[in-house]
Scaffold this active site. Structure first.
Site, PDB file in Angstrom:
ATOM      1  N   GLU A  56      12.814   7.596  26.463  1.00 16.55           N
ATOM      2  CA  GLU A  56      13.553   6.469  27.044  1.00 16.55           C
ATOM      3  C   GLU A  56      13.434   5.240  26.142  1.00 16.55           C
ATOM      4  OE1 GLU A  56      12.497   2.958  29.775  1.00 16.55           O
ATOM      5  OE2 GLU A  56      11.911   4.838  30.736  1.00 16.55           O
ATOM      6  N   HIS A  57      12.232   4.980  25.642  1.00 13.75           N
ATOM      7  CA  HIS A  57      12.039   3.864  24.711  1.00 13.75           C
ATOM      8  C   HIS A  57      12.849   4.071  23.429  1.00 13.75           C
ATOM      9  CE1 HIS A  57       8.487   1.425  26.268  1.00 13.75           C
ATOM     10  NE2 HIS A  57       8.661   2.349  27.187  1.00 13.75           N
ATOM     11  N   GLU A  69       1.209  -0.068  26.923  1.00 14.44           N
ATOM     12  CA  GLU A  69       1.746  -0.071  28.285  1.00 14.44           C
ATOM     13  C   GLU A  69       0.850   0.754  29.210  1.00 14.44           C
ATOM     14  OE1 GLU A  69       5.789   1.473  30.577  1.00 14.44           O
ATOM     15  OE2 GLU A  69       5.834   1.151  28.412  1.00 14.44           O
TER      16      GLU A  69
END
Length: 456
Positions: free
Chosen positions: A72-73, A149
């Site tokens: 996704e990143h 994260e």
């Protein structure tokens, strides 16, 4: 007086009528297998576009966790014609905003923008569905972002540690036990080609659903989607094998230590998810959860926080929609001077009361009205409408099942709620306790493990 707007972009006409919501969505399936669902909502001249890929952490395997989230990143790293950062710049230039999130069940990319700018979003999404490209150096830098994260949202957060510990111990085979962001050791050993292979395996039109809600002409949206996505070829999707959880045959207990000002407790039972719309137990469990928690008048906050004062926080949780295993959980933080054992006993007593005595029709009707009101308010948000459609479509249901699901929830009887409480036996229970430790305060609030949103 109803105002009308008419715009033509890239040869496509988008007609908006402010103040009207269409009766039901319009859907189409392209020759390459991609599904499009459009809900017309003409109360404002805007549109929400969400592209749902049916791939998440439940599709991953041990040693390869975190792929869906990291990909996704990487989807923001550009294509040969749209360099890194250009996607978001173009959307912002058009007055919109975009982002993405990954869950256990799916990965979603979305834009919110003026309705007449919708073709831009579809063009950009079609491009990166087929033409994503990133350098090894981009992978290396973004991997560090994801590791940080994880540290900030899980490793340094009591709630994140508790959630991760719970699922890792409540399940032994079902991939729902894997954290969406991935285990740190798996991230440490991840390679750029791992992401490229994951992209080529799962990112194709036949594994995607486009959901659009807004001030648009559904047929015009479908025509534009066909123009942008129609030329893309389907991919050979990997085989999805069932990973059925073996029956749990005894209570499990685990304690974790983390920097936290307060202890906390979670009791979680393995329970079924909704697999068929005519199933009964998931609806009863859903109603049981709503009776226990959700409003100030609900049983847990009323009895344990305000009356008995054994807890400062209490909650109940059950999500019946998903592709992996499910848990029905009760959580809480003991009040000052109260032990975790006292809180656990109080939670068990509340469940035992319902299992023995059931609930009154008056209480059940109050919860029904609360749930119905919540669903009505949900329709005020175009984004929430799109989320509901995309969620159902991505976990094996259809948007057409939405009304039936709501109706079945409303039909749950007091006896079914009592039976649902009786079904939560200790042999299917996992108990996780957090033992607070002294140290530096966590750096930021934890995000729920089932939903990792891309932060840029």
């Amino acid at each position: 007086m109803i105002s009308r707007t008419l715009s033509t972009v890239a040869g496509v006409v988008f007609l908006g009528v402010c103040g009207v919501v269409s009766a039901e969505p319009v859907e189409a399936v392209l020759d390459n297998g991609m599904k499009i669902v459009v809900q017309r909502d003409e109360r404002a001249p805007v549109a929400v576009s969400q592209l749902w890929y049916r791939v998440g952490s439940v599709d991953e395997v041990n040693g390869r966790t975190g792929l869906s989230h990291l990909l996704e990143h990487m989807m923001f790293k550009g294509t040969p014609t749209v360099p890194a950062g250009e996607f978001s710049r173009l959307i912002a230039q058009a007055g919109g905003k975009d982002n993405a999130f990954t869950s256990r069940d799916y990965t979603v990319y979305f834009q919110q923008l003026a309705a007449d700018k919708l073709p831009l979003a579809l063009k950009l999404e079609a491009d990166r569905m087929h033409n994503l490209s990133f350098k090894d150096s981009d992978f290396t830098s973004e991997l560090q972002v994801v590791k940080e994260e994880r540290r900030m949202r899980t490793d340094d957060q009591p709630a994140g540690i508790m959630a991760e510990t719970l699922f890792a111990n409540a399940f032994v085979a079902n991939p729902v036990r894997y954290p969406v962001i991935g285990w740190m050791d798996d991230l440490d050993h991840m390679k750029p080609d791992d992401l490229r292979q994951w992209y080529h395996h799962w990112y194709g039109p036949n594994n995607a659903t486009l959901v659009v809600v807004g001030d648009v002409d559904p047929q015009a949206v479908i025509a534009e989607a066909r123009r942008q996505f129609g030329p893309l070829k389907p991919v050979a999707l990997p085989e999805r094998r069932p990973q059925i959880e073996p029956e749990q045959k005894g209570e499990r207990r685990v304690s974790v230590k983390a920097v936290s000002p307060l202890p906390s407790l979670t009791l979680a039972w393995q329970v079924p998810r909704l697999e068929k719309v005519d199933a009964q137990r998931p609806y009863a469990l859903y109603m049981l959860s709503a009776i226990l928690d959700g409003q100030a008048a609900s049983r847990l906050p009323r009895r344990l926080v305000r009356e008995q004062r054994v807890a400062t926080e209490v909650s109940a949780d059950y999500d019946m929609l998903g592709r992996g295993g499910a848990l029905f959980s009760l959580s809480g933080v003991p009040a000052q001077g109260k032990a975790l054992a006292q809180l656990e006993q109080a939670l068990r007593q509340e469940m035992a009361h319902i299992a023995r005595d059931g609930v009154s029709e008056r209480e059940l009707e109050r919860v029904r009205l609360q749930l119905q009101a919540g669903r009505i308010y949900e329709k005020d948000s175009m984004f929430a409408q799109a989320m509901r459609i995309g969620n159902l479509e991505s976990i094996g249901f259809s948007w057409r099942d939405d009304a039936t699901i709501d109706a079945n929830i409303a039909k749950v009887s007091a006896e079914q709620v009592r039976q649902a409480a009786r079904s939560l036996v200790d042999d299917h229970l996992t108990v996780v306790t957090l033992l607070p430790q002294q140290g530096d305060k966590p750096r930021m609030p934890a995000m729920p493990q089932g939903d990792q949103t891309h932060v840029r």
